[in-house]
Write an enzyme that holds these catalytic residues in place. Structure first.
Site, mmCIF file in Angstrom:
data_model
loop_
_atom_site.group_PDB
_atom_site.id
_atom_site.type_symbol
_atom_site.label_atom_id
_atom_site.label_comp_id
_atom_site.label_asym_id
_atom_site.label_seq_id
_atom_site.Cartn_x
_atom_site.Cartn_y
_atom_site.Cartn_z
ATOM 1 N N HIS A 79 -5.126 27.562 -11.353
ATOM 2 C CA HIS A 79 -4.350 26.348 -11.112
ATOM 3 C C HIS A 79 -2.918 26.500 -11.638
ATOM 4 O O HIS A 79 -2.648 27.279 -12.558
ATOM 5 C CB HIS A 79 -5.038 25.144 -11.755
ATOM 6 C CG HIS A 79 -6.295 24.742 -11.034
ATOM 7 N ND1 HIS A 79 -6.947 23.556 -11.262
ATOM 8 C CD2 HIS A 79 -6.993 25.381 -10.065
ATOM 9 C CE1 HIS A 79 -8.005 23.472 -10.464
ATOM 10 N NE2 HIS A 79 -8.057 24.577 -9.739
ATOM 11 N N GLU A 81 -1.043 24.626 -13.445
ATOM 12 C CA GLU A 81 -0.805 24.306 -14.859
ATOM 13 C C GLU A 81 -1.223 25.469 -15.762
ATOM 14 O O GLU A 81 -0.526 25.799 -16.729
ATOM 15 C CB GLU A 81 -1.594 23.052 -15.266
ATOM 16 C CG GLU A 81 -1.303 21.821 -14.421
ATOM 17 C CD GLU A 81 -2.227 21.687 -13.218
ATOM 18 O OE1 GLU A 81 -2.536 22.700 -12.560
ATOM 19 O OE2 GLU A 81 -2.627 20.552 -12.922
ATOM 20 N N CYS A 105 -6.539 18.699 -13.345
ATOM 21 C CA CYS A 105 -8.005 18.637 -13.398
ATOM 22 C C CYS A 105 -8.448 18.729 -14.859
ATOM 23 O O CYS A 105 -7.627 19.002 -15.750
ATOM 24 C CB CYS A 105 -8.607 19.765 -12.570
ATOM 25 S SG CYS A 105 -8.468 21.378 -13.359
ATOM 26 N N CYS A 108 -7.596 22.186 -16.556
ATOM 27 C CA CYS A 108 -6.174 22.330 -16.916
ATOM 28 C C CYS A 108 -5.804 21.383 -18.041
ATOM 29 O O CYS A 108 -4.962 21.702 -18.885
ATOM 30 C CB CYS A 108 -5.288 22.079 -15.702
ATOM 31 S SG CYS A 108 -5.416 23.399 -14.498
#
Ligand SMILES: O=c1[nH]c(=O)n([C@H]2C[C@H](O)[C@@H](COP(=O)(O)O)O2)cc1CO
Ligand SMILES: [Zn+2]
Length: 163
Positions: A79, A81, A105, A108
């Site tokens: 992801h 992040e 999410c 993250c």
């Protein structure tokens, strides 16, 4: 006397635009997410976007959303992040802010909290009704990590390569 320009970007606009620009590097055909970490001096210390890990070719792994788990992107994609934190030039992200196109999410969110980031500024919360995002908000509230939606004052920012 000539005064200063008045339509310059605010810090929030600038960092969110860097996040969105980074997201344009993503090969995900459905959701492109970018992230930008800025420190308390308004210096960018990390950027990232969603993509497969180093050495894992975009031509060999799937970008599908449905089907057998191993035939979808979900087990493989890093992801935005996570990448922004891992790509950071600073080990210590205490008191930094992270600008993200999409609400983080739960996985993250753990990374963000553990890195010491103190604020999340997000654009879209399109997965707000998922347990993942609900878990994110539970953890953020408990850890006193603040989050706010970015409310733009302008519709778009145009870049021209030809001057
Ligand atoms: O916080 C996030 N950061 C992030 O980079 N992503 C990535 C993973 C996937 O490549 C894509 C989500 O795909 P989709 O919207 O098709 O389920 O966005 C997804 C989230 C939230 O789920
Ligand atoms: Zn995530």
């Amino acid at each position: 006397m000539v005064g200063k320009r008045t339509d310059y970007l605010s810090w929030d606009e600038y960092f969110m635009a860097v996040a969105l620009l980074s997201g344009l590097r993503s090969k995900d055909p459905n959701t492109q997410v970018g992230a930008c970490v800025a420190n308390s001096q308004n210096k960018i210390v990390g950027v990232g976007y969603n993509g497969f890990p180093w050495g894992c070719s975009d031509d060999e792994l799937p970008w599908s959303r449905e089907g057998n788990y191993l035939d979808t992107k979900y087990p493989y994609v890093c992801h935005a992040e996570l990448n922004a934190v891992l790509n950071s030039i600073s080990y210590d992200l205490r008191d930094c802010r992270i600008y993200v196109a999409l609400f983080p999410c739960n996985e993250c969110t753990k990374v963000i909290i553990q890195a010491g980031i103190r604020e999340i500024i997000y654009l879209s919360d399109k997965y707000a009704d998922t347990d993942s995002v609900r878990a994110s908000k539970i953890m953020l509230d408990k850890s006193n990590t603040s989050y706010r939606q970015f409310t733009p004052d302008r519709e778009s920012i145009l870049l021209h390569f030809s001057q």
